[in-house]
Write an enzyme that holds these catalytic residues in place. Structure first.
Site, short mmCIF file in Angstrom:
data_model
loop_
_atom_site.label_atom_id
_atom_site.label_comp_id
_atom_site.label_asym_id
_atom_site.label_seq_id
_atom_site.Cartn_x
_atom_site.Cartn_y
_atom_site.Cartn_z
N ASP A 126 2.43 4.98 -6.87
CA ASP A 126 3.87 5.26 -5.93
C ASP A 126 5.12 5.06 -6.96
O ASP A 126 5.91 4.95 -6.62
CB ASP A 126 3.84 3.78 -4.65
CG ASP A 126 2.88 4.26 -3.94
OD1 ASP A 126 1.56 3.97 -3.95
OD2 ASP A 126 2.98 5.41 -3.21
N HIS A 157 0.75 -1.42 0.16
CA HIS A 157 0.12 -0.01 0.00
C HIS A 157 1.28 1.38 0.20
O HIS A 157 1.95 1.34 -0.84
CB HIS A 157 -1.46 -0.05 1.12
CG HIS A 157 -1.71 0.71 1.36
ND1 HIS A 157 -2.43 1.73 0.09
CD2 HIS A 157 -3.06 1.12 2.14
CE1 HIS A 157 -3.56 2.30 0.67
NE2 HIS A 157 -3.53 2.44 1.94
N HIS A 166 -2.58 -2.80 -9.58
CA HIS A 166 -3.63 -1.69 -8.52
C HIS A 166 -4.76 -2.62 -8.40
O HIS A 166 -5.56 -3.34 -10.20
CB HIS A 166 -3.92 -0.60 -9.04
CG HIS A 166 -4.73 0.78 -8.60
ND1 HIS A 166 -5.89 0.05 -7.63
CD2 HIS A 166 -4.46 1.66 -7.54
CE1 HIS A 166 -6.19 1.40 -6.96
NE2 HIS A 166 -4.83 1.93 -6.80
C1 SDX Z 1 -1.61 2.05 -3.33
O1 SDX Z 1 -6.47 0.50 -3.43
C2 SDX Z 1 -5.86 1.80 -3.58
O2 SDX Z 1 -6.77 2.68 -3.58
C3 SDX Z 1 -4.30 2.03 -2.78
C4 SDX Z 1 -3.90 3.24 -3.55
C5 SDX Z 1 -4.16 4.65 -3.03
O3 SDX Z 1 -4.51 5.69 -3.25
O4 SDX Z 1 -4.54 3.78 -1.25
O5 SDX Z 1 -3.67 3.57 -5.02
C6 SDX Z 1 -2.30 3.04 -3.24
O6 SDX Z 1 -1.89 1.21 -2.82
C7 SDX Z 1 -0.57 1.92 -4.46
C8 SDX Z 1 -0.52 0.35 -4.67
C9 SDX Z 1 0.88 0.74 -4.19
N1 SDX Z 1 1.48 -1.18 -4.43
C10 SDX Z 1 2.02 -1.39 -4.69
O7 SDX Z 1 3.04 -0.99 -5.88
C11 SDX Z 1 2.83 -2.96 -4.83
C12 SDX Z 1 3.19 -3.79 -5.93
N2 SDX Z 1 2.05 -3.78 -6.79
C13 SDX Z 1 0.39 -5.06 -6.10
O8 SDX Z 1 1.60 -5.83 -5.01
C14 SDX Z 1 -0.62 -5.05 -7.21
O9 SDX Z 1 -0.78 -4.76 -7.81
C15 SDX Z 1 -1.28 -4.78 -5.28
C16 SDX Z 1 -1.57 -4.99 -4.40
C17 SDX Z 1 -1.53 -3.18 -5.51
C18 SDX Z 1 -3.00 -4.84 -5.80
O10 SDX Z 1 -2.84 -6.50 -5.73
P1 SDX Z 1 -4.18 -7.36 -6.86
O11 SDX Z 1 -5.42 -6.72 -6.73
O12 SDX Z 1 -4.67 -8.13 -4.66
O13 SDX Z 1 -3.80 -7.98 -7.64
P2 SDX Z 1 -3.05 -9.25 -7.32
O14 SDX Z 1 -2.19 -9.61 -6.59
O15 SDX Z 1 -4.13 -10.77 -7.13
O16 SDX Z 1 -2.83 -9.23 -8.72
C19 SDX Z 1 -3.27 -10.18 -9.78
C20 SDX Z 1 -2.30 -10.98 -10.43
C21 SDX Z 1 -1.74 -11.57 -10.51
O17 SDX Z 1 0.08 -13.02 -10.42
P3 SDX Z 1 -1.06 -14.15 -11.28
O18 SDX Z 1 -0.73 -14.62 -9.49
O19 SDX Z 1 -2.46 -14.38 -11.84
O20 SDX Z 1 0.14 -14.83 -11.72
O21 SDX Z 1 -0.77 -9.57 -11.04
C22 SDX Z 1 0.54 -10.18 -10.49
C23 SDX Z 1 -0.20 -11.03 -9.50
O22 SDX Z 1 0.84 -11.92 -9.05
N3 SDX Z 1 1.15 -8.56 -9.69
C24 SDX Z 1 2.21 -8.13 -10.29
C25 SDX Z 1 2.17 -7.04 -9.27
N4 SDX Z 1 1.11 -6.72 -9.55
C26 SDX Z 1 0.29 -7.87 -9.16
N5 SDX Z 1 3.20 -9.29 -10.53
C27 SDX Z 1 4.48 -8.46 -10.33
N6 SDX Z 1 4.52 -6.84 -9.99
C28 SDX Z 1 3.32 -6.44 -9.26
N7 SDX Z 1 3.41 -5.22 -9.28
#
Ligand code: SDX
Length: 438
Positions: free
Chosen positions: A373, A278, A317
């Protein structure tokens, strides 16, 4: 469903017809605002003793927890609006304090309203002198986000009347205090980690400039913020102010639903924002860019991401399945900041990583785009902040979003204490055994 294939050929009804195949019973569930009520499933019972059906949605990936008028996001279109105003227009034309007013009150202020709001916030930037005692008690290497978490929670002890949440006047003064004091507490945490004397607010300065002063003022009589850096901070604060029901806002609402004071609820939000998935992601992005080190090392890193050994921090996201509109604006703001501070060499690695990811099937198929971010940390680093301060930079402006959502939740007649159910997977009805016989 079109009229001709309605069961009785009548007009389409906004409802679901559900047949419970365990009993053959059929139920009509009304559809309102694109949702069905989870409680409407409780009537579906396999037999008279059955508790009734629940819905199961770990991490609430498809569950609306509330009705809210604060922020609108269209994840597919990459649209973000605060109280209906597009984020692009607010970032270009507004200031953070004006946006905080908009989030709290729901309308853009008139000039007298903005002047009064600005005066009100400015008059509440100081914290009780005792706060310095416990800020000083943290270790020199304490993470500033942990210090902020502790300091904000402690503020509730300085305002015992803050739990009178049924009083609208009281709710508002606590909201103003939180918005006003967050930069002070954040700067205190930063100065403590530097072993530097704490700097009091300078009420002659605007909100972002005052924060820069509390961070960087040394022996000069009057700190004079660079207007270009002050403007860049204003934009960053606007972009981070709210984001509907994200993880930390959900925490604020859930904790606030117990009718605790808003300082304790916001402290819970800080705890959630601290996490690397997050608000901690901006810190993780900088660490990632430093670890990759050179453009030549990007392919090996991206291979690790696709093999699941790495995560491309700052990408992806839960809601945006398109480019996060905030990331675009922040990327633009880097130029203004670098004109003052000099270019951050990591920007080249970041833009190359973005280019590669946007062309790579792994990321495209998962709709992974840069989020808020990905670029923000480059600006914070250019401002001279250590990576540990990056999530703190997120918490400062998000305070206005958290408090606006809290204000909305407190008066929402549909809300009550948040208490989800579970699917029990553990053992049942076991008799206690003496230790000798275990
Ligand atoms: C913020 O919610 C909000 O509004 C948050 C925010 C706000 O203003 O409050 O926007 C701020 O928190 C932005 C997000 C910051 N976090 C990151 O940048 C961390 C990296 N990103 C993630 O870990 C991920 O994308 C999330 C946590 C942001 C979202 O995760 P989800 O919706 O649970 O998606 P998921 O983990 O189920 O991913 C779907 C697929 C998966 O692959 P498969 O298992 O289907 O093969 O996408 C992959 C994930 O492994 N994936 C990534 C990835 N993000 C998702 N693979 C590599 N790198 C990534 N960053």
């Amino acid at each position: 469903m079109s009229p001709e294939n309605q069961p009785d050929g009548g007009a389409p009804t906004d409802s679901l017809t559900v047949t419970d195949n365990r009993t053959g019973q059929t139920f009509e569930l009304p559809i309102t605002d694109g949702t069905v009520r989870a409680m409407d499933f409780r009537q579906m019972k396999a037999d008279a003793d059955d508790f009734g059906l629940m819905t199961y949605d770990p991490a609430f990936t498809n569950t609306a927890s509330c009705r809210s008028a604060v922020t609108f996001i269209d994840g597919d279109a990459g649209v973000l609006e605060y109280r209906g105003y597009p984020i692009e227009q607010l970032a270009e034309k507004s200031t953070y304090l004006e946006v905080a007013y908009l989030l709290v009150y729901g309308e853009l202020p008139t000039q007298p309203e903005l002047d009064e709001w600005t005066h009100h916030v400015t008059m509440h930037t100081f914290v009780h002198e005792n706060v310095k005692e416990f800020v000083g008690g943290f270790r020199h290497d304490a993470h500033p986000m942990g210090m902020l978490l502790g300091s904000v929670g402690a503020l509730s002890t300085f305002y015992p009347d803050a739990n009178e949440i049924s009083d609208p006047e009281n709710r508002l003064i606590q909201a103003v205090r939180l918005i006003a004091k967050m930069p002070t507490l954040a700067a205190f945490a930063f100065r403590h980690t530097r072993g530097q004397p704490l700097v009091y607010p300078d009420n002659d300065l605007r909100y972002p400039g005052n924060f820069l002063g509390m961070l960087y003022k040394m022996t000069e009589l009057k700190y004079e913020p660079d207007p270009r850096l002050e403007r860049a901070l204003d934009i960053l604060f606007i972009l981070h102010a709210d984001h509907e029901q994200n993880c930390s806002t959900n925490a604020v609402r859930a904790v606030g639903s117990s009718q605790v004071d808003p300082y304790s609820a916001v402290a819970a939000g800080i705890g959630a924002l601290y996490g690397p998935l997050h608000g901690g992601a901006n810190e993780a992005v900088l660490r990632m860019l430093r670890r990759v080190g050179t453009k030549e090392d990007i392919p090996a890193f991206m291979k690790g991401v696709k093999e699941g050994d790495e995560r491309l921090m700052g990408f992806g996201h839960r809601v945006y399945k398109n480019y996060d509109p905030r990331a675009k604006i922040i990327k633009g703001a880097t130029e203004d900041v670098f004109a003052v501070t000099g270019k951050n060499p990591l920007l080249e690695i970041a833009t190359e990583m973005e280019k590669i990811a946007l062309e790579d099937e792994y990321f495209v198929s998962r709709k992974l785009y840069p989020n808020v971010d990905f670029y923000s940390g480059l600006i914070y680093e250019a401002l001279g902040l250590p990576v540990e301060m990056f999530p703190v930079m997120f918490a400062i402006p998000r305070t206005s979003g958290w408090i606006s959502q809290w204000l909305e939740m407190v008066v929402d007649k549909e809300q009550k204490i948040a208490r989800p159910r579970q699917i029990y997977t553990g053992a049942r009805s076991r008799d206690y055994t003496e230790i000798a016989s275990r």
